[in-house]
Each structure stands twice: as C-alpha cells, then as structure tokens.
Design a protein around this motif. Structure first.
Motif, PDB file in Angstrom:
ATOM      1  N   UNK A 151       0.608  -1.598  -0.618  1.00  0.00           N
ATOM      2  CA  UNK A 151      -0.210   0.426   0.045  1.00  0.00           C
ATOM      3  C   UNK A 151       0.557   1.209  -0.142  1.00  0.00           C
ATOM      4  N   UNK A 152       0.503   2.583  -0.013  1.00  0.00           N
ATOM      5  CA  UNK A 152       0.567   3.715  -0.186  1.00  0.00           C
ATOM      6  C   UNK A 152       2.274   3.752  -1.027  1.00  0.00           C
ATOM      7  N   UNK A 207     -14.296  -1.498  -4.446  1.00  0.00           N
ATOM      8  CA  UNK A 207     -12.973  -0.378  -4.975  1.00  0.00           C
ATOM      9  C   UNK A 207     -14.014   0.761  -4.026  1.00  0.00           C
ATOM     10  N   UNK A 208     -13.165   1.470  -4.053  1.00  0.00           N
ATOM     11  CA  UNK A 208     -13.210   2.890  -3.110  1.00  0.00           C
ATOM     12  C   UNK A 208     -12.781   3.860  -4.410  1.00  0.00           C
ATOM     13  N   UNK A 209     -12.909   4.845  -5.462  1.00  0.00           N
ATOM     14  CA  UNK A 209     -12.342   5.539  -6.198  1.00  0.00           C
ATOM     15  C   UNK A 209     -11.972   7.284  -5.469  1.00  0.00           C
ATOM     16  N   UNK A 210     -11.112   7.394  -5.214  1.00  0.00           N
ATOM     17  CA  UNK A 210     -11.200   9.007  -4.681  1.00  0.00           C
ATOM     18  C   UNK A 210     -10.791   9.541  -6.072  1.00  0.00           C
ATOM     19  N   UNK A 211     -11.402  10.198  -6.856  1.00  0.00           N
ATOM     20  CA  UNK A 211     -10.953  11.154  -8.081  1.00  0.00           C
ATOM     21  C   UNK A 211     -10.377  12.055  -7.958  1.00  0.00           C
ATOM     22  N   UNK A 222      -3.370   3.747  -4.303  1.00  0.00           N
ATOM     23  CA  UNK A 222      -3.640   2.744  -3.022  1.00  0.00           C
ATOM     24  C   UNK A 222      -3.188   2.389  -1.971  1.00  0.00           C
ATOM     25  N   UNK A 223      -4.605   2.272  -0.965  1.00  0.00           N
ATOM     26  CA  UNK A 223      -4.618   2.421   0.113  1.00  0.00           C
ATOM     27  C   UNK A 223      -5.841   0.884   0.904  1.00  0.00           C
TER      28      UNK A 223
END
Ligand SMILES: Nc1ncnc2c1ncn2[C@@H]1O[C@H](COP(=O)(O)OP(=O)(O)OP(=O)(O)O)[C@@H](O)[C@H]1O
Ligand SMILES: [Mg+2]
Length: 496
Positions: free
Chosen positions: A164-165, A364-368, A185-186
C-alpha cells in the motif's frame, strides 16, 4: 454480466469477469479478435462496425468509413453526413460501436448485460465526458460509471498488489491522446493524486508526420501535387501507420517500401535516425508534462515506486528507453499488456460496483481528482475572473457563491474550464433571472464537480433554499445535436 469498455480513438476493447472474478476479454464475434478498430461504416439502413468495417475500408477505400470520431466528443461538429445531408454526431457513431460491443458480449455469454463501465481519457473535460454518457444512453447500455483510462489500467495491475501507499505513475500513450496520472492505493481505496495530458497527441500524430514525408517525396519525385481523393487519403494513412509500426519493431534498420498512388509508383525510404528524432521530439513534450504534473503535487520523480506504461504508442522501444534512463533500481517499470489493461481494469471496477459479482478487486473505492481548473467569468464569458476550483482537487467537491439580484435584475456570467491560462475553454453562460421580486434577492449558486468528473449546477434562493430557474447557454454552433433525432436515426439501423 458486467462489461468494461475501452472506447479508444483507434481501438475498442471490452472485458467481462469470469465466475471467479478475473477479467476476460470478449472477442469480436465476426473476427474472433479481442481488439476491434474503432471504425464505422454507415450505409442507409445498415451499419458495419469494428473489424468488419476495417475490412470494408480495405475493399472499398473510396467509401466514407468513419474513424477517429472520439476526437469530436464534446463538440457539436458532425462526423458524417448521410445521403440526405443529415448530420451524424460523434455520440451517435460511438453508440453504433457500443451496440456492436453489446452484441459481441451477448454472443459470448447468455447472461444479460447488467452493468457497464466505459473509460475516458483522464484529462477529458465536462463536455467530453457527457458525450460518452450520451453515447451509452443512445446505445441503451446500463452505464454505471465513466472511469479514467489510466486509473482503469492501474487497477488491472494493482488488484493483487500487496504494497500500500506506493506512488504509481501511469503513462498512457495511445492512438489519439497522451494521459498522465499519479495515483496511490491504500487497501481498497485508490486515490488519484494528479492528472495531466495532451489531447490530440498520440500515434495518429506520428502517422501524420510520416504521411507528410511520403507526400513530400511524391511531390519531389513527380513534380505534381499529391493526388488527394478518398482512396489515396485512406491509403496514405494506412501506409504511414504500417511504416511506423515496422520502424517501431526494427528500430535500427533503414526502411524502404514501394508505394502506389494514382498512376505513380515509387520507393519510399526513411532512415531510423530521422524517425527516432521525430519520436524524441514528442518525448520532449511529454517530459515537460511529466515534470509539471509531479511538481503540481510536490512529488519528485524518485518518489514514484512504479511506472505503468499503457496504450499502443508506449510500445515504441524509445519510450521504454526513455523510462529506463530515468528510473532508479528501486523503481519498477511495468510494460506488459499495454493495450488491454484498460478494458480489463474497467471490468474489475464494474464488478466492484455491482453487488453479488465476484471481482478480484473486491469493493473498490475510487477517489478521483478534478481534471481542470474552473472559473466564473464576469466580464467577457472567457477570461477566468473568479477561480472556483483548482485542477487536481479531490472529487466530489462543491463550491458555492452568493449573488444579490436587484428587482427584475439578471446575472449573466461565463463558466470557463482550463488546463492553464493558454488553453481556455468557455463552457457556456449561466443566466439567472430576471426574478420578479420587490427587493433584492440573494441567490446561491452551487457548482458540483462529481466523482466521474462531470459538472452539475444548482441555483437556489438563499433564504428558502427554493430552486431558482436559470439557463445554461452553450456557444452556438452551426449544427445542433438533438437526442431524439439521433436516437431515431440510430434505431433505424441494423448494426452488423
Ligand atoms: N508496437 C507498436 N509500436 C508503436 N506504436 C504502436 C504499436 N502498436 C500499436 N501502436 C500504435 O498505437 C496506437 C493505438 O493504441 P491504442 O489502441 O492504445 O489507442 P486507443 O486506445 O485507440 O487511443 P486513445 O486511448 O488515445 O483514445 C496506434 O496509433 C498504433 O499505430
Ligand atoms: Mg486507449
């Protein structure tokens, strides 16, 4: 089934998920190939799309086969006029391509198509994103999300990643665009940190440079103008691309090829140094974009853990060499599967959005992040006077402005999107009022940049939160797009 669709400038690919959640490419039922050229041929009540359209172009190069329609997304510039002089827009032609994709999927699996994710270049603006949504609507697809192409590519490589990270830089050099995205990606969260890119900058531009060389050679040898007609123009672009691909595969060899146009035949030669110089010039422009993108978020190139190369044009040996020169031993360069990862990553995300679908990516959680700056223009509808939102802001985000409207008064402001001050793109004018009130009315103007990168505008009365009617007037063009009209034209067609 769920579908991930990579609707590319040159090629369209579609993937679904296997029962255990792995992305699987769906072949074109006609050719059994998993890559379909983004080409459409329309003939009265019939349309041919994909590989069959490319073969049609080979057989009948004098006929008008539609290519590169993706370049017209976000504009009302038609891509084709039929025999009756009716305009066809990029959305409608893209919808033909999407219908073909759906047919292929239905041949591949008996399960109905329940959810679709379509990918778009990361630097696409609101208008271009809305064109893709419109195309999906015309084609009758259950669209769940439009996803940035580099993010989709990254998801494909990162789905099993343990670390991660890590900072991942996705370098997407395709047929029509160059996109750069920094992400991390975390756990199940994937954050886009920054985006940048160049539109109208892809393999097509390199083809055009070679086509120019061919034309110059022709004109020098025969002392006459290049014989432009539909046949020779199509042949010229095909020859140029083939020469480019050969040069890419045999980097250091001199290339000569016999070419025929009109009544003339000649041997065209290009030496590898000349061609390498052309590529190097393109890479120089790209280098500036990389530097600017990293600088915008205060990350240095040595902080990047992985560089992922995607898109057909990243297969030039010069691109790999460019990165190998820059990366240290601790940095990984991922070069495999550059033309297929976008569709496969999109399918993973489609599976993650659909409850009950096994997806390797899980939920998945996408943070755009936003792709452009947004500003209000108080003066001339074009110059950014009040910056509402800065590029690379985390999405979704809402911005509010309050205005005082005098009795029967009106507000008429411009909304401008821009990458930098040299590339302003006026989206349209927001006209609020006149309101029939006795005194001043305070109105709240709220602009939302949603997670999928599109924009929504809301205007309310500040005291009561009651919606206030407003107009959003786009710049007039000679042609006007009408959904019902285009849908009628489309529904008459038998798509093969
Ligand atoms: N081995 C190769 N070397 C160099 N270029 C290549 C190679 N293979 C394909 N290309 C070029 O890659 C381009 C197509 O790539 P790709 O399919 O990734 O683009 P696209 O997804 O259709 O476009 P975009 O993503 O820009 O909308 C074409 O210009 C093609 O000539
Ligand atoms: Mg692409």
């Amino acid at each position: 089934m769920v579908l991930g669709i990579d609707l590319g400038t040159c090629n369209t690919l579609c993937a679904t998920l296997s029962r255990d959640g792995y992305p699987v490419l769906i072949p074109d039922a006609y050719s059994n190939l998993t890559t379909m050229p983004s080409m459409v041929f329309i003939d009265e009540d019939m349309a041919i799309a994909g590989t069959a359209a490319e073969q049609h172009l080979e057989l009948k190069p004098d006929k008008n086969t539609i290519r590169f329609f993706k370049r017209n997304f976000g504009t009302t510039q038609p891509v084709y006029f039929d025999r009756n002089g009716k305009p066809w827009f990029s959305e409608t032609v893209a919808a033909i391509m999407l219908k073909k994709v759906k047919q292929n999927a239905e041949m591949f699996s008996p399960d109905p198509v329940e959810g679709v994710v379509i990918t778009v270049p990361a630097h696409y603006n609101d208008n271009q994103r809305k064109s893709v949504i419109e195309a999906a609507k015309l084609a009758g697809l259950p669209l769940q999300f439009i996803l940035d192409e580099p993010v989709a590519g990254a998801l494909h490589y990162l789905m099993e990643a343990r670390n991660d990270n890590e900072i991942v830089l996705v370098y997407d050099y395709g047929g029509g665009t160059f996109d750069l995205t920094l992400l991390t990606k975390m756990g199940r969260e994937v954050h886009t940190l920054a985006k940048d890119g160049l539109s109208a900058f892809g393999g097509k531009e390199l083809d055009e440079l070679i086509a120019n060389r061919i034309m110059e050679t022709y004109e020098r040898l025969f002392r006459e103008a290049f014989p432009f007609d539909v046949y020779n123009s199509n042949k010229l672009m095909r020859d140029a691309e083939q020469i480019k691909l050969q040069l890419s595969m045999q980097m250091n060899k001199r290339l000569s090829k016999w070419l025929y146009y009109g009544q003339q035949a000649f041997e065209f030669t290009i030496n590898p140094t000349d061609f390498s110089n052309l590529i190097r010039q393109s890479l120089q422009r790209i280098d500036q974009v990389i530097t600017g993108c990293l600088r915008s978020v205060g990350i240095s190139q040595t902080d990047v853990n992985k560089v992922v190369l995607i898109g057909g044009s990243s297969q030039f040996p010069q691109v790999e060499a460019f990165w190998k020169e820059r990366l240290g031993a601790h940095q990984q360069l991922i070069t495999h599967n550059p033309m297929q990862s976008v569709a496969m990553g999109a399918a993973l995300y489609a599976g993650s959005l659909m409850p009950g679908y096994a997806s390797r990516s899980g939920q998945l959680e996408l943070k755009n992040a936003s792709s452009y700056n947004l500003a209000l223009s108080y003066q001339d509808f074009r110059a950014p006077d009040d910056v509402l939102l800065l590029k690379n802001s985390p999405l979704p985000i809402s911005v509010r402005r309050s205005f005082q409207l005098p009795p029967n008064g009106k507000i008429d402001y411009g909304l401008v999107q821009y990458w930098d001050a040299s590339q302003l793109f006026p989206m349209g004018r927001i006209i609020i009022g006149p309101l029939s009130s006795k005194g001043y009315t305070q109105v709240d103007f709220v602009l939302e940049n949603r997670s999928n990168g599109t924009i929504a505008i809301k205007v309310t009365e500040a005291n009561s939160d009651k919606p206030v009617k407003f107009q959003f007037v786009k710049e007039q063009s000679e042609f006007s797009y009408d959904f019902e009209e285009q849908k009628k034209q489309l529904d008459k067609l038998l798509v093969l």
